[in-house]
Enzyme design. Structure first.
Site, PDB file in Angstrom:
ATOM      1  N   GLY A 220      32.743  37.789  29.830  1.00 39.13           N
ATOM      2  CA  GLY A 220      32.840  39.251  29.736  1.00 39.13           C
ATOM      3  C   GLY A 220      33.931  39.762  30.648  1.00 39.13           C
ATOM      4  O   GLY A 220      34.668  38.987  31.263  1.00 39.13           O
ATOM      5  N   GLY A 222      35.711  41.763  33.844  1.00 38.26           N
ATOM      6  CA  GLY A 222      35.458  41.772  35.276  1.00 38.26           C
ATOM      7  C   GLY A 222      34.648  42.970  35.717  1.00 38.26           C
ATOM      8  O   GLY A 222      33.666  42.838  36.460  1.00 38.26           O
ATOM      9  N   GLU A 224      32.654  44.833  34.148  1.00 33.44           N
ATOM     10  CA  GLU A 224      31.284  44.923  33.609  1.00 33.44           C
ATOM     11  C   GLU A 224      30.460  43.717  34.071  1.00 33.44           C
ATOM     12  O   GLU A 224      29.547  43.830  34.873  1.00 33.44           O
ATOM     13  CB  GLU A 224      31.325  44.945  32.080  1.00 33.44           C
ATOM     14  CG  GLU A 224      32.011  46.167  31.510  1.00 33.44           C
ATOM     15  CD  GLU A 224      32.193  46.103  29.993  1.00 33.44           C
ATOM     16  OE1 GLU A 224      32.752  47.063  29.450  1.00 33.44           O
ATOM     17  OE2 GLU A 224      31.813  45.094  29.357  1.00 33.44           O
ATOM     18  N   GLY A 226      31.519  40.767  35.659  1.00 37.16           N
ATOM     19  CA  GLY A 226      31.811  40.233  36.991  1.00 37.16           C
ATOM     20  C   GLY A 226      31.190  41.099  38.079  1.00 37.16           C
ATOM     21  O   GLY A 226      30.555  40.598  39.014  1.00 37.16           O
ATOM     22  N   CYS A 299      48.373  30.367  42.761  1.00 37.12           N
ATOM     23  CA  CYS A 299      48.171  31.039  44.048  1.00 37.12           C
ATOM     24  C   CYS A 299      48.982  30.382  45.153  1.00 37.12           C
ATOM     25  O   CYS A 299      49.374  31.032  46.101  1.00 37.12           O
ATOM     26  CB  CYS A 299      46.690  31.029  44.388  1.00 37.12           C
ATOM     27  SG  CYS A 299      45.968  29.410  44.170  1.00 37.12           S
ATOM     28  N   GLU A 401      52.717  39.422  45.425  1.00 39.45           N
ATOM     29  CA  GLU A 401      52.501  38.246  44.580  1.00 39.45           C
ATOM     30  C   GLU A 401      52.860  38.623  43.141  1.00 39.45           C
ATOM     31  O   GLU A 401      52.214  39.478  42.533  1.00 39.45           O
ATOM     32  CB  GLU A 401      51.027  37.831  44.662  1.00 39.45           C
ATOM     33  CG  GLU A 401      50.724  36.573  43.888  1.00 39.45           C
ATOM     34  CD  GLU A 401      49.247  36.211  43.918  1.00 39.45           C
ATOM     35  OE1 GLU A 401      48.407  37.096  43.671  1.00 39.45           O
ATOM     36  OE2 GLU A 401      48.939  35.036  44.169  1.00 39.45           O
TER      37      GLU A 401
END
Ligand code: NAD
Length: 500
Positions: A220, A222, A224, A226, A299, A401
């Site tokens: 789903g 993020g 909602e 997460g 990252c 970033e």
């Protein structure tokens, strides 16, 4: 409901329209509670791959309840048996490695040969590594005298919530699932909405060797799904990998329940090349550190190149040659070095940084630029390796970033000056130093304010090395013994009076 996800195993090809894909709750493959779905597109051709459940708070609640039921029995399974389950998962995954790798490539846009296949293998390695560490979940006897028996024991935390991003979706799931379950926890894992299929494939294999509810996987958005998981009051720990901005909200939610979090967040890592390192092997390693063959969606990308002014021109000449040599195209083609970015959103973001660079009179575009708007590369979210020379460390492109193949070069004169610039960042994830004077390079490595610094190489993480960022790049370590013990278990002290 049956798991129709199997359809993906042999069909990881562009333009294949699949039936509905399900999420895993309590050992069953189900849709979202309210039946809503989300489309997932293939970033290399912008075609729909499949719909996934758009889970919300109700799904998360069901997943947590399933994990709570399963935890009672799973924590009683001996660590060695839990470790054995991880080994079996590794074996089963290895038997389907090529299908797995193709799914990763198809959904992320990462090239099969350079990125997706190695990532698939790393997942097998993760389950083997953590499965083999089960017996290390031990306490110690405390020397408090003959009249007292005092010892520590390691216990599981309970229900672990985990959230992963799309950039290395399979390995990031693996390095959370394997240690959390070996330590005796049950888990609710939320996959990235842009790349959920490798995680679902992995879950299907895990499920063969686990009791229902030990591993629950939701799909789903993020904001909602997460956020519902991160703020759930009955989660005992959150393990999050993603952006620093969302990491802050995960930490704030954990503060409400005074619960532990581990955060693996963003980075803007320095690569320092010294005056004695104007050599081809260094150029190659600078390219690897920048993770060009992952479109620099990493990252740990060494995305600030600090190049000594005395070798500036000759080094960049070689670097430009390397950057222009990457073959960009269909991720499933064996000849491809570099695939596509993940989504229209990331593509727009990366292009806006390049546009800003093109407008800046103080820097020079040395290669790359905006991606082609026609031809095969325009069919997906493809970008080209881009290099801006003569940057200041204070420029926005040198500070933020970008998460795309845009490298900025900053000239430097002396060691103290370059270290000051390297550390002038709110990030502190990784760092790279290149010099033929190893002692000098090590001294620099010790001064760099990052969680992981490599000298004379630009490689990826290895299991057994504690990995995690300083400053706003995160909190806690992953991928090591300490991440298993400190990250996924709690220490209890038991003291017994021996005089009674
Ligand atoms: P993101 O933070 O937007 O999303 C990551 C995950 O969090 C996704 O599953 C998303 O759905 C979820 N999410 C989004 N908003 C949420 C919210 N409000 N509450 C709870 N969950 C939410 O990051 P991204 O753009 O998907 O991933 C790229 C970022 O991840 C980069 O910053 C990168 O550096 C970082 N990253 C770090 C590491 C590391 O090991 N340090 C590894 C990979 C990626």
């Amino acid at each position: 409901m049956s798991n129709e996800f199997h359809g993906l195993q042999s069909q990881a090809e562009p333009s294949v329209r699949l039936g509905p894909v399900m999420q895993l709750l309590n050992g069953e493959w189900v849709g979202s509670a309210d039946g809503r779905t989300l489309p997932v597109e293939c970033p290399a051709n912008k075609k729909l791959i499949a719909e996934i459940p758009r889970a919300g708070a109700e799904d998360v609640e069901r997943a947590v309840q399933a994990a709570e039921r399963a935890f009672t029995a799973w924590k009683k399974v001996t660590p060695s048996q839990r470790g054995r389950a991880m080994q079996k998962i590794a074996d089963a995954l290895e038997a389907q490695l090529e299908d797995f790798a193709r799914i990763i490539a198809h959904e992320t846009g990462n090239a099969l040969r350079t990125q997706a296949r190695p990532e698939a293998q790393l997942c097998v390695d993760a389950f083997r590594y953590f499965g083999g560490l089960a017996s290390e979940l031990k306490g110690e006897m405390l020397p408090l005298g003959d009249d007292i028996l005092s010892y520590t024991r390691r216990e599981p935390l309970g229900i672990v919530g985990a959230i992963v991003p799309w950039n290395a979706p399979a390995v990031l799931c693996s390095i959370k699932i394997a240690p959390a379950l070996v330590a005796g926890n049950a888990m609710v894992l939320k996959l990235a909405e842009d790349a959920p299929f490798a995680g679902l494939f992995l879950a299907e294999i895990c499920q063969r060797f686990l009791p229902p509810g030990v591993l629950n996987v939701v799909t789903g958005l993020g904001a909602e799904c997460g956020a519902a998981l991160a703020s759930h009051p009955r989660i005992h720990k959150m393990s999050f990998t993603g952006s620093t901005a969302v990491g802050k909200s995960i930490m704030a939610a954990a503060a409400e329940r005074i619960g532990p979090v581990s955060l693996e967040l963003g980075g803007k890592s320095p690569t320092i090349v010294c005056d004695d390192a104007d050599e081809e092997w260094v150029v190659q390693n600078v390219g690897t550190a920048m993770r060009f063959t992952r479109q620099s969606q990493s990252c740990t990308a060494g995305s600030r190149l600090f190049l000594h002014e005395s070798i500036y021109d000759s080094f960049l000449e070689k670097l430009v040659k390397l950057m222009n040599s990457y073959k960009i195209g269909n991720p499933l083609d064996e000849a491809t070095d570099m695939g596509s970015l993940i989504s229209s959103k990331q593509y727009g973001r990366v292009c806006s940084y390049i546009e800003e660079g093109l407008k800046n009179p103080d820097v020079k575009l040395l290669t790359g630029g905006l991606p082609p708007t026609s031809g095969p590369l325009a069919e997906g979210y493809f970008t080209v390796p881009t290099l801006f020379g003569g940057s200041s460390n204070a420029w926005r492109l040198a500070k933020e970033e970008i998460f795309g193949p845009v490298l900025v070069v900053i000239p430097w004169k002396d060691d103290a000056q370059v270290l000051k610039m390297a550390n002038d960042s709110h990030y502190g994830l990784a760092g790279y130093v290149f010099s033929n004077n190893t002692a000098r390079a090590i001294r620099m490595a010790h001064e760099i304010d990052s969680g992981w610094v490599q000298v004379n190489q630009g490689k990826g993480q290895l299991f057994g090395q504690p990995y995690g960022g300083f400053k706003q790049s995160g909190q806690g370590k992953e991928q090591s013994l300490s991440s298993l013990t400190e990250g996924f278990s709690r220490l209890k002290t038991v003291t017994v009076n021996l005089t009674i």
